[in-house]
Design an enzyme around this catalytic site. Structure first.
Site, PDB file in Angstrom:
ATOM      1  CB  SER A 152       6.806 -14.792  -2.827  1.00  0.00           C
ATOM      2  OG  SER A 152       6.008 -13.870  -3.538  1.00  0.00           O
ATOM      3  CG  ASP A 194      -1.292 -16.453  -1.948  1.00  0.00           C
ATOM      4  OD1 ASP A 194      -1.260 -15.216  -2.046  1.00  0.00           O
ATOM      5  OD2 ASP A 194      -0.327 -17.189  -2.217  1.00  0.00           O
ATOM      6  CG  HIS A 229       1.761 -14.385  -0.652  1.00  0.00           C
ATOM      7  ND1 HIS A 229       1.832 -15.298  -1.682  1.00  0.00           N
ATOM      8  CD2 HIS A 229       2.925 -13.661  -0.704  1.00  0.00           C
ATOM      9  CE1 HIS A 229       2.973 -15.138  -2.334  1.00  0.00           C
ATOM     10  NE2 HIS A 229       3.655 -14.163  -1.758  1.00  0.00           N
TER      11      HIS A 229
END
Length: 417
Positions: A227, A322, A356
């Protein structure tokens, strides 16, 4: 409880967090239908639980490695389904396991399917994040604020910098169990809205700390992050010597949220969130996939990280589902850019039906939780079973990548319980 019914966890009820266990039940009636349950409490006191219905075989036995769940938190043959399908008792909570010194304890139990669901047997699974002999040492040196995990033995060990966006020791400690010396540093030690700029120099200090450590045997350092932290990892690979292997997970190809400085000057402007593009869903969470402004737009070109400058290797990891942002699109853009520059210093993997939050395997799958930047609950994406399978595959791939590109004599050192 029934004295005849036995619940066993094999090979042991005590194991490392990223190791599978075989759940077996014996002593049931022939073809008896029961509920199998799992329950755990995280560091914030949130209870996570799962339940699945199983039918015993003719001998009164159930083996989760062999037998399908008929209904419940998951269906089909899923040997570790009771673990990854655990859900919080309140909405939008992610399982918090930030301190590696505390084990993840899961209570497995077997219950009658009918009536009051009387418990027939139970067993506790103690899932350790840090193996015997691995040392845990807080590091407060210069601008470094982190924790160093060192495998048992004299070394020499391959070195990895684990950049977690926020404090979390889980991935770092589990890598140390595999024979890597790992320094875990959080990108944000303060609330993100209090942070007006980041300095790559601070993370370079962490790289240099590892390179100078007497127990490190690799000639360079590996970096792993997901991330927001993943764009810091890319920037280290592009600007800092000594970074030879970078694992980028569910990241962006550009610098996100705040300006990045290096050697007292701004090197990258940020792409930012457009809050008008958040899509609400029925649960009260938001889909924010289209919330980040396009890094390839002309006005954002100054945010693109020049990974073509990097001398080391990349492992790019994205998920097709995601919902945080288009990590697959960012990955494809970086792959094409490297190819245009005549580079082949990368490998990439994209997981269908995964979300994600790709983490070390066998933790509870998280469909939604409060986002560290957006400060609202968001959907992370992924179909639970596929996401769990992706985590198992990726965890092995990460270790293989680092072993290949951080070669030194001690790569085969393993922490044993």
């Amino acid at each position: 409880m029934s004295s005849q019914v036995r619940l066993r966890l094999l090979p042991s009820a005590r194991c490392l967090f990223d190791e599978p266990v075989q759940v077996k039940v014996a002593g049931l009636r022939s073809r008896q239908v029961v509920s199998m349950k799992a329950r755990s409490t995280d560091e914030k006191g949130v209870v996570f639980s799962s339940s699945a219905t199983y039918r015993a075989d003719g001998s009164g036995e159930i083996d989760l490695k062999r037998d399908p769940s008929l209904s419940g938190s998951y269906v089909g043959v899923e040997p570790m389904g009771l673990l990854w399908s655990m859900r919080p008792d309140t909405l939008h909570r992610k399982f918090k396991k930030t301190n590696a010194l505390n084990p993840h304890v899961v209570k497995f139990s077997v219950h009658e399917e009918e009536g009051e669901e009387r418990m027939l047997a139970e067993a506790n699974n103690e899932r350790l994040l840090i193996g015997d002999g691995v040392s845990w040492l807080p590091v407060k040196e210069g601008n470094i604020r982190g924790v160093l995990f060192t495998p048992p033995g004299e070394g020499q060990f391959p070195a990895v910098l684990d950049l977690s966006s926020f404090k979390s020791e889980k991935r770092a400690s589990l890598l140390a169990n595999k024979g890597f010396m790992v320094l875990n540093v959080a990108v944000f030690s303060d609330k993100p809205d209090n942070v007006k700029e980041l300095h790559l120099d601070h993370f370079k200090e962490a790289v240099d700390f590892l390179l100078q450590h007497p127990k490190v045997g690799s000639k360079g350092v590996g970096v792993i992050s997901r991330s927001k932290g993943a764009d810091i990892a890319l920037s280290l690979a592009a600007y800092v010597t000594g970074v030879v292997a970078t694992v980028w997970i569910s990241g962006c190809s550009a610098n996100v949220a705040v300006p990045l400085y290096y050697r007292k000057r701004q090197i990258l402007s940020p792409v930012v969130f457009d809050f008008s593009k958040l899509i609400p869903v029925e649960s009260g969470a938001f889909i924010i996939k289209d919330g980040v402004t396009n890094p390839l737009a002309e006005e954002n070109k100054g945010s693109l990280i020049p990974i073509e400058q990097a001398k080391g290797r990349f492992l790019f990891v994205a998920s097709e589902d995601d919902l945080n942002w288009d990590s697959k699109g960012y990955m494809e853009e970086m792959v094409e850019r490297l190819k245009r520059h005549g580079k082949d210093n990368f490998e990439s993997v994209c997981y269908p039906r995964a979300g994600h939050l790709l983490e070390p395997p066998y933790g509870p799958y998280c469909p939604s939780s409060v986002h560290g930047f957006v400060l609202k609950p968001v959907m992370w994406g992924g179909e639970p079973s596929s996401h769990a399978a992706a985590e198992v595959h990726l965890w092995k791939k990460i270790q293989e990548f680092f072993r290949t590109h951080l070669s030194c004599d001690a790569t085969q050192t393993k922490a044993k319980l």
